[in-house]
Enzyme design. Structure first.
Site, PDB file in Angstrom:
ATOM      1  N   ILE A  12       0.836  -1.205   0.000  1.00  0.00           N
ATOM      2  CA  ILE A  12       0.000   0.000   0.000  1.00  0.00           C
ATOM      3  C   ILE A  12       0.873   1.258   0.000  1.00  0.00           C
ATOM      4  O   ILE A  12       0.647   2.180  -0.799  1.00  0.00           O
ATOM      5  CB  ILE A  12      -0.990  -0.011   1.193  1.00  0.00           C
ATOM      6  N   SER A 148     -10.730  -1.437   4.935  1.00  0.00           N
ATOM      7  CA  SER A 148      -9.980  -2.370   4.081  1.00  0.00           C
ATOM      8  C   SER A 148     -10.326  -2.170   2.614  1.00  0.00           C
ATOM      9  O   SER A 148     -11.287  -1.473   2.274  1.00  0.00           O
ATOM     10  CB  SER A 148     -10.347  -3.801   4.475  1.00  0.00           C
ATOM     11  N   CYS A 149      -9.588  -2.835   1.749  1.00  0.00           N
ATOM     12  CA  CYS A 149      -9.859  -2.736   0.318  1.00  0.00           C
ATOM     13  C   CYS A 149     -11.230  -3.305  -0.014  1.00  0.00           C
ATOM     14  O   CYS A 149     -11.977  -2.739  -0.815  1.00  0.00           O
ATOM     15  CB  CYS A 149      -8.764  -3.442  -0.477  1.00  0.00           C
ATOM     16  N   THR A 150     -11.595  -4.412   0.619  1.00  0.00           N
ATOM     17  CA  THR A 150     -12.884  -5.041   0.322  1.00  0.00           C
ATOM     18  C   THR A 150     -14.026  -4.110   0.739  1.00  0.00           C
ATOM     19  O   THR A 150     -15.014  -3.943   0.013  1.00  0.00           O
ATOM     20  CB  THR A 150     -12.993  -6.398   1.054  1.00  0.00           C
ATOM     21  N   THR A 179      -2.108 -11.931  -0.064  1.00  0.00           N
ATOM     22  CA  THR A 179      -1.426 -10.760   0.500  1.00  0.00           C
ATOM     23  C   THR A 179      -0.160 -11.253   1.196  1.00  0.00           C
ATOM     24  O   THR A 179       0.056 -12.462   1.321  1.00  0.00           O
ATOM     25  CB  THR A 179      -2.298 -10.020   1.529  1.00  0.00           C
ATOM     26  N   THR A 207     -12.752 -12.360   6.805  1.00  0.00           N
ATOM     27  CA  THR A 207     -12.683 -10.963   6.377  1.00  0.00           C
ATOM     28  C   THR A 207     -13.355 -10.094   7.431  1.00  0.00           C
ATOM     29  O   THR A 207     -14.370 -10.468   8.007  1.00  0.00           O
ATOM     30  CB  THR A 207     -13.354 -10.728   5.005  1.00  0.00           C
TER      31      THR A 207
END
Ligand code: 3PG
Ligand code: MG
Length: 708
Positions: A12, A148-150, A179, A207
């Site tokens: 990131i 988070s990205c999700t 990851t 998640t």
């Protein structure tokens, strides 16, 4: 320009930096990474196993700790402990922490910077903001999580669908790239499937997106559940979202049209109608890309939506957008609450000032704090308010008493304002309210606020015993605070006014003070702090912060010198002086080593004064707080006076005087300003606490939110 720092240089951190290199809105001021040397950065940025990007950047290494990339002048540090990195000193205002180690507000407070953005879900109640979802709710919080990205991929579409069609329930799976927390080959750890080789497997994984989504979309609590599987691709993920909407008539086509017509289309939302696969979405900046052909309209409000996202690159784009939003908010809000921008024509204005001035035998010995607030009072009067009530405190009384009355300020104010000032001697009470209800005009001064315990214990009383708070609120329609010296107090008239549901703001003095302190905290120039005075316990935290600022040295003088024992390369201690047995003893003795315990030292000696002058000559910014000797004494104030006359001969220095007695010496010797930039602070505890990077509750007023 948004001055940003980046902590952590992994997937990131790297994507953020790469995206900022050609972004003229940002300047990267500092990068901290413990995993790379400065001369390895060029190669690291130029090659990447997944991303395809423009290599339009020019890297110059300036020194062991400085590099220049395009327009960015970057300080490179390598420290595991945030406490050792002085982000502010390098000019950073915003910090993206992508280490994954700073995930609570308490931890992030170790970062010496105004705003921190965590690039993961927080592990505590730190507020989460997602660009395009709830960034409208941002009100100046200093420490936030970007989740988070999700969550960044899923929550935009959920918000849109819920607002338009109402979501009944939603179950999702993210088919997620690997990851760096995963392994290429099996490792020995049977407790988790994450220990198995990602080359060979589809691995069920947890998640945090469910709870993260509901933290930004609380209406969906209980209606959304999800899981994740990790698959053997190094980047690019696919959300499989099964959703039931209350509106049973809408079609997949309607959903697609909603996205296409949305103002954030191509920024947050996109639609893919080609036959693409995951690697085709690598290095894309849009977090929510609906795959129209892969999605299914099951009828009756039921859908399977397939959504692509680049879990590294688009997430980093979202982080950058979040910082931009925060910056815009914080900057507009700062000016929105500035007195110049607050209309008050025909309104009842209450202005809180700090008139806690020194008095000897009932005579005010220094009016500096009063004169410093006059510009704000005059600005208010020029805006034609119905009336103006000036409020302040004096001393630390626990109840009404004559000695601590603020009535003595009435003639002083009348002198500076050239207008009559009426004293509201009853303080905050029904009589005062009734009197004000009879439509008076003019200028009033309210009796000492601290005669009411509700002022200082505002927080404890805010819910139950709100009577005084209510009456204070009734005094006006607009509440201005210009009491810089009290900004560190969580008091009703400082911190409380933001919660009055009235117009509020801050005045010229607060603006000026904060701007000048920032010169000290955020400059790259050579700083010399001269700290004198008597009480070591008051000054120790300050000395400790100042000695750690880069390019900064501290000279310890006055009574402190004898009490300070630490050896530190940036610290210089007054070593000789003048003194005697006691202050009334007429025999004044030169003491060549102040550690000599026989006499008391009351003033700086010749050698130390010369050393101090050398240090001043070799510095650009001088911060002076605390006199070099006992200035109440005609003889022992000479060291400080001599020092000032030597300062007067300097040119081109920035001199910041930290209030109190030091300031009263200077104002009487005002030649300093001719060849130097000088600022005298109204100082007090607020200044010292700010320099020690503590919380200023009053920063609340200028749209800079408090940490708590
Ligand atoms: C000061 O004199 O430093 C300010 O007026 C604040 O006063 P306080 O320390 O009593 O809160
Ligand atoms: Mg004080």
């Amino acid at each position: 320009m948004i001055k940003i720092g980046v902590n952590g240089f992994g997937r990131i951190g790297k994507c953020v930096i790469l995206q900022l290199l050609n972004n003229p809105l940002f300047e990267i001021c500092c990068l901290n990474s413990v995993n790379i040397q400065i001369n390895e950065i060029e190669e690291y940025l130029n090659y990447d196993s997944v991303h395809h990007y423009n290599k339009n950047f020019n890297i110059k290494i300036i020194s062991n700790t400085k590099l220049q990339i395009n327009h960015h002048n970057i300080e490179f540090t390598s420290d595991r402990d945030a406490k050792n990195i002085n982000w502010k000193q390098f000019g950073c205002e915003y910090l993206i922490d992508s280490t994954g180690s700073y995930l609570t507000t308490t931890r992030c407070l170790d970062h010496n910077v105004d705003y921190v953005i965590m690039s993961s879900p927080a592990k505590d109640k730190t507020k989460t903001f997602i660009y395009g979802v709830n960034t409208d709710d941002y009100t100046g919080e200093n420490i936030v999580s970007a989740s988070s990205c999700t969550t960044n991929a899923l929550s935009p579409i959920l918000r849109l669908l819920n607002n338009k069609y109402h979501i009944e329930n939603c179950v999702f799976t993210t088919i997620h790239a690997t990851t760096s927390s995963q392994y290429t080959v099996d490792i020995v750890n049977k407790k988790s499937r994450t220990s198995r080789s990602i080359f060979n497997n589809i691995i069920p994984h947890t998640t945090g997106a469910t709870s993260s989504v509901t933290s930004v979309l609380p209406n969906l609590i209980g209606k959304i559940h999800g899981t994740s599987v990790r698959v053997p691709v190094s980047n690019g993920s696919l959300l499989d979202v099964n959703i039931t909407l209350s509106n049973k008539n809408i079609t997949l086509q309607d959903i697609k049209n909603e996205l296409i017509e949305h103002p954030l289309f191509k920024i947050v939302y996109d639609v893919n109608e080609k036959n693409l696969v995951s690697c085709d979405f690598i290095t894309t900046t849009t977090p929510t890309i609906l795959d129209y052909n892969a999605s299914i309209d099951m009828g009756n409000g039921n859908f399977k939506l397939m959504i692509w996202y680049d879990n590294e690159w688009s997430y980093s784009s979202q982080l950058i957008r979040l910082v931009e939003t925060m910056f815009t908010y914080n900057n507009t809000i700062k000016s929105k609450y500035y007195i110049e921008n607050i209309p008050m024509e025909n309104e009842r204005v209450v202005c809180r000032v700090d008139f806690n001035v020194p008095k000897i035998n009932n005579i005010v010995t220094d009016e500096f704090r009063i004169t410093s607030a006059i510009p704000t009072i005059k600005t208010i009067l020029s805006k034609n308010p119905k009336y103006l009530i000036i409020t302040c405190h004096y001393g630390r009384p626990s109840a009404f008493n004559k000695t601590d009355s603020v009535e003595f300020m009435v003639p002083i104010l009348e002198k500076y304002l050239n207008m009559p000032v009426t004293f509201l001697h009853n303080g905050i009470c029904e009589e005062t309210i009734n009197y004000l209800n009879n439509n008076p005009s003019g200028i009033f001064l309210l009796e000492n606020l601290r005669f009411h315990k509700e002022e200082t214990s505002y927080e404890k009383n805010e819910d139950n015993n709100g009577k005084i708070i209510n009456m204070y609120n009734q005094l006006g329609d607009v509440f201005i605070c210009d009491a810089f010296g009290c900004l560190h107090r969580k008091h009703m008239s400082i911190y409380g006014i933001k919660y009055f549901n009235k117009k509020y703001g801050y005045g010229h003095l607060i603006k000026k003070e904060l701007e000048n302190i920032d010169i000290l905290l955020n400059s790259n120039k050579k700083i010399l702090s001269i700290i004198g005075g008597n009480k070591i316990q008051d000054k120790l935290p300050l000395i400790n912060s100042l000695k750690n600022i880069k390019n900064s040295r501290v000279f310890i003088g006055g009574g402190l010198a004898k009490q300070y024992h630490e050896n530190h390369p940036n610290i210089f201690i007054m070593n000789d002086g003048f003194g005697s047995n006691n202050l009334t003893d007429p025999n004044i003795i030169y003491i060549d080593n102040i550690k000599n315990p026989v006499y008391n030292i009351y003033d700086i000696g010749t050698n130390s004064l010369n050393e101090l002058i050398d240090l001043v000559n070799d510095s650009d910014i001088i911060f002076w707080n605390g006199t070099l000797g006992v200035i109440e004494h005609e003889i022992y104030k000479l060291g400080s006076i001599n020092f000032i006359s030597m300062l007067e001969k300097m040119k081109g220095k920035t001199i910041i005087i930290g209030g109190g007695e030091t300031a009263s010496l200077i104002t009487k010797n005002n030649k300093l300003c001719e060849n130097n930039y000088m600022y005298i602070s109204t100082g007090g505890g607020a200044l010292l606490e700010y320099l020690q990077n503590k919380i200023l509750y009053g920063k609340n007023l200028i749209g800079l939110h408090i940490y708590t």
